[in-house]
Design a protein around this motif. Sequence first.
Motif, PDB file in Angstrom:
ATOM      1  N   GLU A  47      -4.167  56.106  -1.153  1.00 52.95           N
ATOM      2  CA  GLU A  47      -4.768  54.811  -1.504  1.00 52.95           C
ATOM      3  C   GLU A  47      -4.495  53.786  -0.414  1.00 52.95           C
ATOM      4  OE1 GLU A  47      -4.742  55.130  -6.377  1.00 52.95           O
ATOM      5  OE2 GLU A  47      -3.396  53.700  -5.399  1.00 52.95           O
ATOM      6  N   GLY A  48      -3.367  53.975   0.273  1.00 52.41           N
ATOM      7  CA  GLY A  48      -3.031  53.091   1.387  1.00 52.41           C
ATOM      8  C   GLY A  48      -4.066  53.131   2.497  1.00 52.41           C
ATOM      9  N   LEU A  83      -0.640  57.404  -3.918  1.00 51.10           N
ATOM     10  CA  LEU A  83      -0.402  56.042  -3.437  1.00 51.10           C
ATOM     11  C   LEU A  83      -0.551  55.976  -1.907  1.00 51.10           C
ATOM     12  CD1 LEU A  83       0.386  53.508  -5.075  1.00 51.10           C
ATOM     13  CD2 LEU A  83       2.709  53.814  -4.307  1.00 51.10           C
ATOM     14  N   ILE A  84      -0.051  57.007  -1.222  1.00 51.72           N
ATOM     15  CA  ILE A  84      -0.149  57.017   0.249  1.00 51.72           C
ATOM     16  C   ILE A  84      -1.625  57.082   0.669  1.00 51.72           C
ATOM     17  CG2 ILE A  84       0.339  58.404   2.327  1.00 51.72           C
ATOM     18  CD1 ILE A  84       3.099  59.045   0.968  1.00 51.72           C
ATOM     19  N   ASP A 103       3.840  62.277   5.554  1.00 50.36           N
ATOM     20  CA  ASP A 103       5.209  62.185   6.065  1.00 50.36           C
ATOM     21  C   ASP A 103       6.213  62.430   4.927  1.00 50.36           C
ATOM     22  OD1 ASP A 103       7.727  60.979   6.774  1.00 50.36           O
ATOM     23  OD2 ASP A 103       6.681  60.137   8.509  1.00 50.36           O
ATOM     24  N   GLU A 105       8.221  59.402   3.921  1.00 52.29           N
ATOM     25  CA  GLU A 105       7.466  58.440   3.101  1.00 52.29           C
ATOM     26  C   GLU A 105       7.445  58.908   1.643  1.00 52.29           C
ATOM     27  OE1 GLU A 105       3.556  57.525   4.583  1.00 52.29           O
ATOM     28  OE2 GLU A 105       4.329  56.791   6.492  1.00 52.29           O
ATOM     29  N   ASN A 132      -7.135  51.088   0.614  1.00 48.16           N
ATOM     30  CA  ASN A 132      -6.924  49.708   0.153  1.00 48.16           C
ATOM     31  C   ASN A 132      -7.345  48.613   1.135  1.00 48.16           C
ATOM     32  OD1 ASN A 132      -6.141  50.450  -2.355  1.00 48.16           O
ATOM     33  ND2 ASN A 132      -3.952  50.312  -1.960  1.00 48.16           N
ATOM     34  N   LEU A 176       9.087  56.970  -1.683  1.00 46.84           N
ATOM     35  CA  LEU A 176       8.343  56.597  -2.893  1.00 46.84           C
ATOM     36  C   LEU A 176       8.917  57.306  -4.122  1.00 46.84           C
ATOM     37  CD1 LEU A 176       4.620  56.583  -1.659  1.00 46.84           C
ATOM     38  CD2 LEU A 176       6.208  54.687  -1.778  1.00 46.84           C
TER      39      LEU A 176
END
Lengths: 297, 284
Positions: free
Chosen positions: A270-271, A267-268, A247, A250, A274, A254
């Motif tokens: 990893e989301g 990071l997205i 997105d 998003e 996680n 960030l």
Amino acid sequence: MNLEKIQNEILEKEDNFAILENGKMIYCSFSSTDLKIEKNMSLKVIHFIDKDTEIDIEIASGISAKIEEIYYYVKNNVEINTNITIADYACLDYLNFERNEDSQKIITNVRIHLGKEAKINNKSIALFDGEVFSNQYVYLDGEGAINDSINVIINSSEAKQDFTYNLYHQVPNTNSTMVNYAICKKKSLLNVNTNGIIVKGAKNTNLSQKVKGLLMDLEAMISANPKLQIDEYDCMAAHGASIGAIDEDELYYLMSRGLTKEASETLIVEGFINPFLLEIKSKKFQNYIKYWSSKHI
Amino acid sequence: MNIKEFSVNNMRTLEIKNLHACVEDKEILKGINLKVNTGEVHAIMGPNGTGKSTLASVIMGHYRYQVTEGEVKIDDEDLLAMSVDERSRKGIFLAMQYPNEISGITNSDFIKTAMQARLSEGEHISLFKFIKQMDKAVDDLKMNKDLPHRYLNEGFSGGEKKRNEILQMKMLKPSFAILDEIDSGLDVDALRIVGENINNMRSDDFGAIIITHYQRLLDYLDVDYVHIIMNGKIVKSGGKELISKIDAEGYDWIKTELGIEDEEIVNRKAHAVLGSCAFKTSKE
């Protein structure tokens, strides 16, 4: 095999573990020669594989076990067949971490049989470097059996990878949920097939499947094929699939906090992983999975 | 060098000159001029749809907006030539009106990663200091203790999201913060807490642009300058006295004083001049 290296990377002091070479046990931290689990326990199973391999895991009736299976060193063009039998009233918390060292073709077949009121909390993360044909078959053979699966696949290999997940509801009062996260990078192709089968007579059955695909490059391709084959009226079944790019809003959010585009994308992704890692108690093992995941993102 | 000189030498400036910007070929900003120094708090007010949030987004570098003319500089460096993340690392922070929800990433991991992004290669945040700082910021904002461990904005109420923006601002310590309608969705107590926290950040190293519709947030904030935006331009600037006048009388007096017509009316006249045969107004 360097035991000290393995201990440093993934093992905690209190861990029970077994090391297998092409399916044959070569080291075990407790007295056992096979993977027949007959008492409540947690176990890490570490694999060294360079030729076709058969792995058998059995959970005895009424036992509650946790198994973390790790493809620590997998090389060459190999076929890995894993058979897991969970007897009546047994419960298995199962995690399969799959990766290989080279970009050769891998075939994996995981067959899971669940007895009466048996339960599996079934998680897998696949980070293969080349062509893959992976099949998972979950047979809900006993009444009241439950399967909860979450699978994460990251394909950044630029090769074609096929993952097929089959859920067989064979008897009444069985439940299964499956969520698959498919992440595809570069010029890779990822096929995610999910088949839900409810046979005639498997009354009062619940089956739910979801595929969420994330394309990280314009040339990456994901094909999600959710299928249901239902031969019983008294059941509930649902399936769905969504595939999209990251997105833009998003990413913007960030990046507006100083993260580069690449760091934001990482990071997205990893989301996705996680929530999966949160259920792993061992920090070492968490970091091991994070390390290999980040290499593929 | 004495402390005062040091402070003056370290003052930073965000300067906007004749800024024009559009979205999908519709011009929203039509020549904004504004200079903000660290140590100053500026409030931007104006009726709906006049370009306040667009200004915030353009400064931050939102992908939907195109700058067609003008410049934005931070300490004589061209901000518009920088990517969004570079702008942030240069000291710009935008507290967003509608912050995104990002699943699977905890608030604390996100903030730690953002703080780490500001450090040079090889430097690392001390985990102990980070936790201490985060705990204090959470306390200052009277947020739930579990907030750092929850996924970024996921399942947050509107008020929690806004407080979370301020939490990020406190942790990242920007030189210039733009707060885009941070007061919307906040109850009276939350408004006071947010206002106090912004006020507490006031220093020679921090400047702020507060975008708002109402006086209520500005009751808790020490504002130095107030600017009114209409039709994509700052049409009036003044001190705090402007806030209470707008709160009491609205914006019509400014329109009358400056002879400003509503954009909708201007556009309708423009259509009439073009004489499109297919154009119809409601009167017809």
